[in-house]
Design an enzyme around this catalytic site. Structure first.
Site, PDB file in Angstrom:
ATOM      1  N   ASN A 196     -10.382  -0.565   0.554  1.00 59.62           N
ATOM      2  CA  ASN A 196      -8.908  -0.205   0.431  1.00 59.62           C
ATOM      3  C   ASN A 196      -8.437  -0.604  -0.693  1.00 59.62           C
ATOM      4  O   ASN A 196      -8.259  -1.949  -1.181  1.00 59.62           O
ATOM      5  CB  ASN A 196      -8.360  -0.949   1.666  1.00 59.62           C
ATOM      6  CG  ASN A 196      -6.452  -0.962   1.699  1.00 59.62           C
ATOM      7  OD1 ASN A 196      -5.967  -0.687   0.768  1.00 59.62           O
ATOM      8  ND2 ASN A 196      -6.234  -1.504   2.655  1.00 59.62           N
TER       9      ASN A 196
ATOM     10  N   CYS B 194       0.796  -1.265   0.164  1.00 60.35           N
ATOM     11  CA  CYS B 194      -0.084   0.077  -0.284  1.00 60.35           C
ATOM     12  C   CYS B 194       0.825   1.151   0.034  1.00 60.35           C
ATOM     13  O   CYS B 194       0.190   2.212   0.014  1.00 60.35           O
ATOM     14  CB  CYS B 194      -0.894  -0.106   1.215  1.00 60.35           C
ATOM     15  SG  CYS B 194      -2.087  -1.465   1.105  1.00 60.35           S
TER      16      CYS B 194
ATOM     17  N   HIS C 104      -3.326   6.847   2.486  1.00 59.73           N
ATOM     18  CA  HIS C 104      -3.809   5.662   2.098  1.00 59.73           C
ATOM     19  C   HIS C 104      -5.037   5.345   2.609  1.00 59.73           C
ATOM     20  O   HIS C 104      -5.246   5.352   3.794  1.00 59.73           O
ATOM     21  CB  HIS C 104      -2.660   4.716   2.164  1.00 59.73           C
ATOM     22  CG  HIS C 104      -3.180   3.199   1.964  1.00 59.73           C
ATOM     23  ND1 HIS C 104      -3.842   2.821   0.923  1.00 59.73           N
ATOM     24  CD2 HIS C 104      -3.213   1.971   2.759  1.00 59.73           C
ATOM     25  CE1 HIS C 104      -4.442   1.622   1.016  1.00 59.73           C
ATOM     26  NE2 HIS C 104      -3.773   1.009   2.208  1.00 59.73           N
TER      27      HIS C 104
HETATM   28  C1  LIG Z   1      -9.331  -5.739  10.392  1.00 61.76           C
HETATM   29  C2  LIG Z   1      -9.871  -4.750  11.580  1.00 61.76           C
HETATM   30  C3  LIG Z   1     -11.134  -4.013  11.028  1.00 61.76           C
HETATM   31  C4  LIG Z   1     -10.572  -5.747  12.571  1.00 61.76           C
HETATM   32  O1  LIG Z   1     -11.065  -4.995  13.783  1.00 61.76           O
HETATM   33  P1  LIG Z   1     -10.829  -5.170  15.206  1.00 61.76           P
HETATM   34  O2  LIG Z   1     -11.582  -4.192  15.877  1.00 61.76           O
HETATM   35  O3  LIG Z   1      -9.097  -5.156  15.458  1.00 61.76           O
HETATM   36  O4  LIG Z   1     -11.534  -6.760  15.345  1.00 61.76           O
HETATM   37  P2  LIG Z   1     -10.755  -7.921  15.969  1.00 61.76           P
HETATM   38  O5  LIG Z   1      -9.671  -8.260  14.997  1.00 61.76           O
HETATM   39  O6  LIG Z   1     -10.071  -7.739  17.271  1.00 61.76           O
HETATM   40  O7  LIG Z   1     -12.019  -8.820  15.982  1.00 61.76           O
HETATM   41  C5  LIG Z   1     -12.868  -8.604  16.815  1.00 61.76           C
HETATM   42  C6  LIG Z   1     -13.956  -9.804  16.625  1.00 61.76           C
HETATM   43  O8  LIG Z   1     -14.684  -9.622  15.508  1.00 61.76           O
HETATM   44  C7  LIG Z   1     -14.593 -10.601  14.580  1.00 61.76           C
HETATM   45  N1  LIG Z   1     -14.638 -10.172  13.344  1.00 61.76           N
HETATM   46  C8  LIG Z   1     -13.628  -9.906  12.345  1.00 61.76           C
HETATM   47  N2  LIG Z   1     -14.155  -9.685  11.106  1.00 61.76           N
HETATM   48  C9  LIG Z   1     -15.443  -9.869  11.123  1.00 61.76           C
HETATM   49  C10 LIG Z   1     -16.280  -9.275  10.121  1.00 61.76           C
HETATM   50  N3  LIG Z   1     -15.952  -9.163   8.967  1.00 61.76           N
HETATM   51  N4  LIG Z   1     -17.654  -9.290  10.698  1.00 61.76           N
HETATM   52  C11 LIG Z   1     -17.905  -9.492  11.969  1.00 61.76           C
HETATM   53  N5  LIG Z   1     -17.136  -9.958  12.909  1.00 61.76           N
HETATM   54  C12 LIG Z   1     -15.908  -9.772  12.458  1.00 61.76           C
HETATM   55  C13 LIG Z   1     -13.440 -11.269  15.018  1.00 61.76           C
HETATM   56  O9  LIG Z   1     -13.596 -12.552  14.830  1.00 61.76           O
HETATM   57  C14 LIG Z   1     -13.265 -10.951  16.553  1.00 61.76           C
HETATM   58  O10 LIG Z   1     -14.294 -11.823  17.098  1.00 61.76           O
HETATM   59  P3  LIG Z   1     -14.154 -12.781  18.636  1.00 61.76           P
HETATM   60  O11 LIG Z   1     -13.820 -11.693  19.312  1.00 61.76           O
HETATM   61  O12 LIG Z   1     -15.235 -13.531  18.900  1.00 61.76           O
HETATM   62  O13 LIG Z   1     -12.874 -13.345  18.351  1.00 61.76           O
HETATM   63  C15 LIG Z   1      -8.658  -4.045  12.070  1.00 61.76           C
HETATM   64  O14 LIG Z   1      -7.886  -4.875  12.955  1.00 61.76           O
HETATM   65  C16 LIG Z   1      -8.126  -3.051  11.174  1.00 61.76           C
HETATM   66  O15 LIG Z   1      -8.577  -2.184  10.334  1.00 61.76           O
HETATM   67  N6  LIG Z   1      -6.832  -3.481  10.831  1.00 61.76           N
HETATM   68  C17 LIG Z   1      -5.864  -2.855  10.017  1.00 61.76           C
HETATM   69  C18 LIG Z   1      -6.145  -3.240   8.689  1.00 61.76           C
HETATM   70  C19 LIG Z   1      -5.807  -2.550   7.634  1.00 61.76           C
HETATM   71  O16 LIG Z   1      -6.077  -1.498   7.510  1.00 61.76           O
HETATM   72  N7  LIG Z   1      -4.859  -3.383   6.715  1.00 61.76           N
HETATM   73  C20 LIG Z   1      -4.510  -2.810   5.516  1.00 61.76           C
HETATM   74  C21 LIG Z   1      -3.295  -1.992   5.870  1.00 61.76           C
HETATM   75  S1  LIG Z   1      -2.488  -1.278   4.497  1.00 61.76           S
END
Ligand SMILES: CC(C)(COP(=O)(O)OP(=O)(O)OC[C@H]1O[C@@H](n2cnc3c(N)ncnc32)[C@H](O)[C@@H]1OP(=O)(O)O)[C@@H](O)C(=O)NCCC(=O)NCCS
Length: 334
Positions: free
Chosen positions: A282, A113, A252
């Site tokens: 994204n 990215c 980004h």
């Molecule tokens: C991916 C992201 C949105 C997840 O959000 P989060 O608040 O960290 O959520 P978590 O990973 O802690 O997951 C929380 C819960 O939601 C669940 N979950 C994950 N994806 C889900 C979805 N699409 N829908 C519903 N629930 C979901 C998980 O399984 C977890 O459940 P659990 O508590 O029972 O284990 C976040 O980590 C993020 O944005 N990270 C950066 C990603 C990014 O931008 N990457 C590219 C960079 S260039």
């Protein structure tokens, strides 16, 4: 006289097909409410059957070339950033060049990215050193082709698209500063495990779905909110511009929570923070040039405006470019 590189043309292309959060609700165990709350994304575009990354790249690049008034002989170098190349070999830049029907050097940059900011650095350096006069810098992704649509933690995030700018030698800046960084010790945080020399594609890797993106979302989130303010401040300092002079903060488009958190740490008010991920998701290497083209075509850029372009992503990689806008507002023609 110092030789600078300035943006003299922009273009973008988004595929027509829309994949909404409600569509994703039918594919994996998720909800529109969860996705919007955690990411700010409502829908993303999906590349058409039969199109590849180079098709999206060529469409965006052609628009940028036309806006810059370039002929097919005028481009010296095409630098293309992508994480979803047409092939491992040859480069997507070469395939894009062929689709444009132009003759020039062509090379891919793979910094995930951050690729567009890395590609901009290559293009600007080639111009500033006198090795090139005109460079096409492209960010393009058919990212949904490397996303696992059975993995709800990643498939909700990504979308497809392309953006391009034309850089040309100029007496005035232009690209004022570029700051790049990488930390390969974080490689496993965002990775496509198979298909390279470590794990060549095999029945086993396909069974494990290792041809698709894997992500440690929490780690990437923390990395992003730490690195964005740091790299923005450093690049501004290097350029001699202050935060007050900054007209557009163009990060980004990964996640709205990452962006608002980073903007708050910088003390930036929301009317200087560019956000379009609600409708694009994204788009990895494409998100920054798509943003530039959107701001330009909607008449929100004026000559003299200072832009900060901030990339971050797999590698881990990061990059910030401070650009002084030089193009006049678009005429009604486009
Ligand atoms: C991916 C992201 C949105 C997840 O959000 P989060 O608040 O960290 O959520 P978590 O990973 O802690 O997951 C929380 C819960 O939601 C669940 N979950 C994950 N994806 C889900 C979805 N699409 N829908 C519903 N629930 C979901 C998980 O399984 C977890 O459940 P659990 O508590 O029972 O284990 C976040 O980590 C993020 O944005 N990270 C950066 C990603 C990014 O931008 N990457 C590219 C960079 S260039």
């Amino acid at each position: 006289m110092t030789r600078h590189a300035a943006i003299v043309g922009t273009g973008s292309y988004l595929p027509e097909t829309v994949l909404s959060n409600h569509d994703l609700e039918k594919m994996v165990d998720t909800s529109d409410e969860w996705i919007v709350t955690r990411t700010g994304i409502s829908e993303r575009r999906v590349v058409a059957d039969g199109d590849a990354t180079s098709d999206l790249a060529a469409r965006a690049a052609r628009i940028a070339m036309d806006r810059a008034g370039l002929g097919d002989e005028d481009v010296d170098l095409l630098v293309l950033g992508t994480s979803s190349p047409d092939y491992v070999m040859p480069s997507t830049a070469c395939l894009t060049q062929a689709k444009l029907g132009i003759q020039c050097a062509a090379v891919d940059v793979m910094a995930a990215c951050s690729s567009f900011v890395y590609a901009l650095q290559h293009g600007a350096a080639a111009i500033e050193s006198g090795r090139a006069q005109t460079v096409l810098v492209v960010g393009a992704e058919a990212f949904t082709r490397v996303v696992d649509f059975t993995d709800r933690s990643t498939c909700i995030l990504f979308g497809d698209g392309a953006g391009a700018v034309v850089l040309q030698a100029s007496e005035t800046p232009g690209v004022e500063a570029v700051l790049l960084g990488a930390d390969g010790s974080g490689a496993d945080q965002l990775i496509i495990p198979a298909g390279g020399s470590v794990r060549p594609t095999s029945a086993e890797t396909l069974e494990a779905r290792e041809q698709f993106v894997r992500m440690k979302g929490g780690d990437v989130f923390k990395f992003a909110v730490r690195v964005i303010p740091e790299v923005t401040s450093e690049a501004l300092a290097q350029s001699g511009c202050t935060l007050d002079e900054l007209r557009w903060f163009i990060p980004h488009q990964a996640n709205e929570r990452i962006i608002t958190n980073a903007a708050a740490r910088l003390g930036l008010d929301s009317d200087r923070v560019y956000l379009n991920l609600k409708n694009t998701g994204n788009t990895s290497a494409a998100s920054i040039p798509i943003a530039i083209d959107d701001l330009y075509t909607s008449g929100r850029l004026s000559p003299g405006d200072v832009l900060a372009l901030i990339g971050f992503g797999a590698g881990l990689t990061w990059g910030a470019a401070v650009v002084r806008w030089t193009m006049d507002a678009p005429s009604k023609e486009a």
